[in-house]
Write a protein that holds these residues in place. Sequence first.
Motif, PDB file in Angstrom:
ATOM      1  N   ASN A 149       0.819  -1.214   0.000  1.00 32.27           N
ATOM      2  CA  ASN A 149       0.000   0.000   0.000  1.00 32.27           C
ATOM      3  C   ASN A 149       0.855   1.267   0.000  1.00 32.27           C
ATOM      4  N   SER A 164     -12.022  -9.395   1.935  1.00 35.60           N
ATOM      5  CA  SER A 164     -12.802  -8.183   1.644  1.00 35.60           C
ATOM      6  C   SER A 164     -12.159  -6.924   2.221  1.00 35.60           C
ATOM      7  N   GLU A 165     -11.607  -6.988   3.412  1.00 38.99           N
ATOM      8  CA  GLU A 165     -11.073  -5.783   4.042  1.00 38.99           C
ATOM      9  C   GLU A 165      -9.786  -5.295   3.381  1.00 38.99           C
ATOM     10  N   ARG A 167      -9.110  -5.194   0.190  1.00 34.85           N
ATOM     11  CA  ARG A 167      -9.295  -4.637  -1.147  1.00 34.85           C
ATOM     12  C   ARG A 167      -9.182  -3.118  -1.168  1.00 34.85           C
ATOM     13  N   SER A 168      -9.362  -2.484  -0.044  1.00 31.00           N
ATOM     14  CA  SER A 168      -9.218  -1.027   0.000  1.00 31.00           C
ATOM     15  C   SER A 168      -7.768  -0.582   0.131  1.00 31.00           C
ATOM     16  N   TYR A 171      -4.422  -3.847  -4.796  1.00 30.15           N
ATOM     17  CA  TYR A 171      -5.143  -4.248  -5.997  1.00 30.15           C
ATOM     18  C   TYR A 171      -4.740  -5.677  -6.345  1.00 30.15           C
ATOM     19  N   ILE A 419      -2.191   0.095  -5.566  1.00 32.47           N
ATOM     20  CA  ILE A 419      -3.322   0.686  -6.275  1.00 32.47           C
ATOM     21  C   ILE A 419      -2.801   1.672  -7.319  1.00 32.47           C
TER      22      ILE A 419
END
Length: 647
Positions: A149, A164-165, A167-168, A171, A419
């Motif tokens: 990140n 799910s957590e 993904r923010s 990528y 990302i």
Amino acid sequence: MANGIELMVAAALCIGCPPMQNETLPTNLVQLNDDGNMITEIPLVVGGVGLDQDAPVETLEVILRKKRKLSDMRDWINGKHLRIATLEDYPLSYTELLDNGTRIGHGVSFQIIDFLRKKFNFTYEVFVPQDNIIGSPTDYDRSLIEMVNNSQVDLAAAFIPSLSEQRSFVYYSATTLDEGEWIMVMQRPRESASGSGLLAPFDFWVWILIFVSLLVVGPIIYVLIIIRNRLTGDKEQHPYSLGHCAWFVYGALMKQGSTLSPIADSTRLLFATWWIFITILTSFYTANLTAFLTLSKFTLPYNTVNDILVKNKHFVSIRGGGVEYAIRTTNESLSILSRMINNNYAVFSDASNDTYNLQNYVERNGYVFVRDRPAINIMLYQDYLYRKTISYNNEKVHCPFAMAKEPFLKKKRSFAYPIGSNLSVLFDPELLNLVESGIVKHLSAKDLPSAEICPQDLGGTERQLRNGDLMMTYYIMLAGFATSLAVFTTELLCRFINSRQEANANKWATHGIGRAPNGQSIKPSSRWFRSFRRLDGSSGSGNKQLLGNSTHGQNVTPPPPYQSIFKGSDNAHRWRHAVGQMGHGGHGVLLGGADPNGVGGGGAMGGGVRRFINGRDYMVFRNPNGQSQLIPVRSPSAALFQYTYTE
């Protein structure tokens, strides 16, 4: 066919031919240089992508733009140095630290990276997060997610589950490398979870219903016999006591038979119905027990997540792995196990060595180890090879662990990029080719044999009974001895209370209490005293007697010893003399007219009459109460008769 002379003539004629005026090559011809590389630029083929002549110009522009972008990415990555992060997750990804401080990546992930490196001509260096964890919003520091990140690395080359957590923060690649399956490994139980020993043939509720029928059928038969006698007024069929009916039911279950011989047809049908039921039940039990001990399929006690949850079984998994985050994340499938973390039933180990976790938690403490399938297969295979050196032939020593069939968790796994990174556009088509061709799956299992190592069912043909199979037998014996001890204690207590009551009654009678003015005894007025008098047989009407009472203590002279019938001994003379005296005294006479001197008439020895009844020889005497007594003459029956009256 032209011969050699004709060919030579044709070649000579061609030398004099004029040159061709049109040297233009065909439009569809592809030219190659001296190295064999293509030098002709191939135009974009529109029809191959499903576009027709009416396709919008924007679509063509998008395709052209993507093609130019891929070409630009190829030029950009050519000769570039990338920073790649990974996890210590053997055998999918792991590293080796050299003496010069350089870290080298190994495993399936870096075999894929090396393929991409050769294709796109780049170099890379490997980094591992400090805590060797994937990371999450609540577990972010020193994690792989943090490195990606913050763009500290260009990509994460590891089989990362799509949670799910996360993904923010990162990528995930569009191409899924595989669908990861996390499997449970546990100690191999000595017996199958489908049942243990004697309880295996029947289900739990079948045993409950058998026990209920054992308690209920006896009283039901007792009540039906009483109702039948009252409605019909039958005097020949005497009603059996509740104790007799209960012991009949229990004796039939144990195949011991019964001394009860009902006369009424309805009562016989009741008895026969219970016998048929017991016969069928015991036949099923014997057949199923034999099948279980020889042919039953082996099953494990923990196969699914629900088994872990319901039985509160301790389990261990890797710290910072997909299992931990799937449990701690609310909207994941394993969130139902979150309370087990609070109750200290779940352990997340920091050790990346699977062999250590297997020996420390599973073998020593009996935990369930949850790990992804490739790691589990490699771990069990290496353990199998080691134990094979200890014992070569004993398969139970080779495979002390068993692997569940049902996956504990399923998640798609892929690489991760920062990302906004464009590497996914360049790498994903190549990764898709590797996945669809089966190369990724082959690399994950290339170090394993084709045969399954340590399957759940070892498939042994021999099945020897162990103490675990007979444990229920031991429990039944202990329960029987405990019950008999309790009944014996109750009998002693009742006997003690009865003796105290009789002593008190005799004391009152001595002092004139309980006597009428004419000197006769009267019954105690207390209802409690009268109940004890009925128990000891001092009062009551008819010939009724309690279950277990005997007539040996009554004033009944038993038949003579068996030897006295055929031997003219003093014992026979004394017995006939005694019976003769009772006969003259009004108590009874010998059948056949025996006199007090022992000289009988009409019998074989003067003391009775020899009769042939139902195909057997008997000596018939008359008891003091006027009834005929049969004494068997046949040896086996005579031995039983002798034992009954002498022992």
